[in-house]
Design a protein around this motif. Structure first.
Motif, PDB file in Angstrom:
ATOM      1  N   CYS A  97      -4.561 -10.026  -0.380  1.00 30.55           N
ATOM      2  CA  CYS A  97      -4.969  -9.085   0.658  1.00 30.55           C
ATOM      3  C   CYS A  97      -6.451  -9.319   0.952  1.00 30.55           C
ATOM      4  CB  CYS A  97      -4.743  -7.641   0.196  1.00 30.55           C
ATOM      5  SG  CYS A  97      -5.191  -6.412   1.448  1.00 30.55           S
ATOM      6  N   PHE A  98      -6.780  -9.583   2.215  1.00 29.23           N
ATOM      7  CA  PHE A  98      -8.163  -9.857   2.594  1.00 29.23           C
ATOM      8  C   PHE A  98      -9.026  -8.605   2.604  1.00 29.23           C
ATOM      9  CE2 PHE A  98      -5.891 -13.436   4.512  1.00 29.23           C
ATOM     10  CZ  PHE A  98      -6.662 -14.500   4.069  1.00 29.23           C
ATOM     11  N   SER A  99      -8.433  -7.453   2.911  1.00 37.78           N
ATOM     12  CA  SER A  99      -9.226  -6.237   3.064  1.00 37.78           C
ATOM     13  C   SER A  99      -9.292  -5.379   1.800  1.00 37.78           C
ATOM     14  CB  SER A  99      -8.692  -5.404   4.234  1.00 37.78           C
ATOM     15  OG  SER A  99      -7.318  -5.125   4.038  1.00 37.78           O
ATOM     16  N   ASP A 100      -8.388  -5.589   0.842  1.00 35.08           N
ATOM     17  CA  ASP A 100      -8.380  -4.794  -0.380  1.00 35.08           C
ATOM     18  C   ASP A 100      -7.863  -5.658  -1.527  1.00 35.08           C
ATOM     19  OD1 ASP A 100      -8.003  -3.032  -2.490  1.00 35.08           O
ATOM     20  OD2 ASP A 100      -7.042  -1.492  -1.268  1.00 35.08           O
ATOM     21  N   ALA A 127      -0.316  -8.808   8.948  1.00 34.69           N
ATOM     22  CA  ALA A 127      -0.980  -7.514   8.780  1.00 34.69           C
ATOM     23  C   ALA A 127       0.088  -6.426   8.734  1.00 34.69           C
ATOM     24  CB  ALA A 127      -1.943  -7.237   9.930  1.00 34.69           C
ATOM     25  N   LYS A 177      -2.707  -1.809   8.600  1.00 36.20           N
ATOM     26  CA  LYS A 177      -3.347  -3.038   9.078  1.00 36.20           C
ATOM     27  C   LYS A 177      -4.031  -3.863   7.990  1.00 36.20           C
ATOM     28  CE  LYS A 177      -2.109  -1.785  13.199  1.00 36.20           C
ATOM     29  NZ  LYS A 177      -0.919  -1.006  13.022  1.00 36.20           N
ATOM     30  N   GLU A 178      -3.655  -3.664   6.690  1.00 33.82           N
ATOM     31  CA  GLU A 178      -4.168  -4.582   5.678  1.00 33.82           C
ATOM     32  C   GLU A 178      -3.638  -5.972   6.012  1.00 33.82           C
ATOM     33  OE1 GLU A 178      -2.395  -1.834   4.617  1.00 33.82           O
ATOM     34  OE2 GLU A 178      -3.845  -0.649   3.507  1.00 33.82           O
ATOM     35  N   VAL A 179      -4.475  -6.989   5.851  1.00 28.96           N
ATOM     36  CA  VAL A 179      -4.109  -8.355   6.213  1.00 28.96           C
ATOM     37  C   VAL A 179      -3.861  -9.157   4.935  1.00 28.96           C
ATOM     38  CG1 VAL A 179      -4.844 -10.451   7.401  1.00 28.96           C
ATOM     39  CG2 VAL A 179      -5.450  -8.206   8.338  1.00 28.96           C
ATOM     40  N   TYR A 180      -2.712  -9.838   4.889  1.00 31.15           N
ATOM     41  CA  TYR A 180      -2.298 -10.608   3.720  1.00 31.15           C
ATOM     42  C   TYR A 180      -2.124 -12.075   4.081  1.00 31.15           C
ATOM     43  CZ  TYR A 180      -1.124  -5.996   1.926  1.00 31.15           C
ATOM     44  OH  TYR A 180      -1.181  -4.687   1.519  1.00 31.15           O
ATOM     45  N   ARG A 229      -6.288 -16.480   9.489  1.00 31.07           N
ATOM     46  CA  ARG A 229      -7.705 -16.427   9.116  1.00 31.07           C
ATOM     47  C   ARG A 229      -8.096 -17.867   8.854  1.00 31.07           C
ATOM     48  NH1 ARG A 229      -9.676 -11.200   6.893  1.00 31.07           N
ATOM     49  NH2 ARG A 229      -8.780  -9.754   8.395  1.00 31.07           N
ATOM     50  N   THR A 249      -1.382 -15.467   8.305  1.00 35.87           N
ATOM     51  CA  THR A 249      -1.474 -14.113   7.757  1.00 35.87           C
ATOM     52  C   THR A 249      -0.434 -13.195   8.381  1.00 35.87           C
ATOM     53  OG1 THR A 249      -3.067 -13.426   9.439  1.00 35.87           O
ATOM     54  CG2 THR A 249      -3.973 -14.314   7.376  1.00 35.87           C
ATOM     55  N   HIS A 269       0.819  -1.215   0.000  1.00 37.47           N
ATOM     56  CA  HIS A 269       0.000   0.000   0.000  1.00 37.47           C
ATOM     57  C   HIS A 269       0.853   1.266   0.000  1.00 37.47           C
ATOM     58  CE1 HIS A 269      -2.847   2.966   1.943  1.00 37.47           C
ATOM     59  NE2 HIS A 269      -3.513   2.579   0.878  1.00 37.47           N
TER      60      HIS A 269
END
Length: 116
Positions: free
Chosen positions: A90-93, A75, A80-83, A68, A73, A54
């Motif tokens: 990426c779970f959040s984006d 982050a 705090k994006e989680v990969y 997860r 994972t 990011h």
């Protein structure tokens, strides 16, 4: 005339497995590439790009290690994006992705597969 570019890889020794604490990340400089190594459990090691997808900041080795479900994972410590440590997803984006590298442990030493 067409030419074929052949991509080759090589295994680079990073450090000893015993040097990594489970659940934490450390950065290894492999050639000119900083790689974040994360040990999960007794002998499972993941390698990902040390740069946050990011922001581009070199911080992923300081990320927060978790899971997860059964997927390990990391982050980003910044936003705090989680990969997913295995796939880089990426779970959040979904537009972000973390580059991953294959690892293996040989004679107690962690090796990471990189492009030659």
């Amino acid at each position: 005339m067409t030419s074929t570019i052949e991509l080759t890889t090589r295994w680079m020794r990073a450090c000893g497995l015993a040097e990594l604490e489970s659940g934490w990340g450390e950065v290894a400089l492999l050639g000119a590439r900083p790689v974040a190594l994360v040990r999960v459990g007794a002998d499972e090691v993941y390698a990902v790009d040390h740069h946050d997808p990011h922001t581009g900041a070199p911080v992923m080795a300081r990320g927060i290690v978790g899971s997860r479900g059964d997927r390990p994972t990391i982050a980003s410590p910044l936003h705090k994006e989680v990969y997913d440590l295995g796939t880089g997803e990426c779970f959040s984006d979904p537009s972000l992705g973390l580059r991953t590298f294959r690892t293996r442990v040989v004679g107690g030493m962690i090796e990471v597969e990189l492009e030659a």
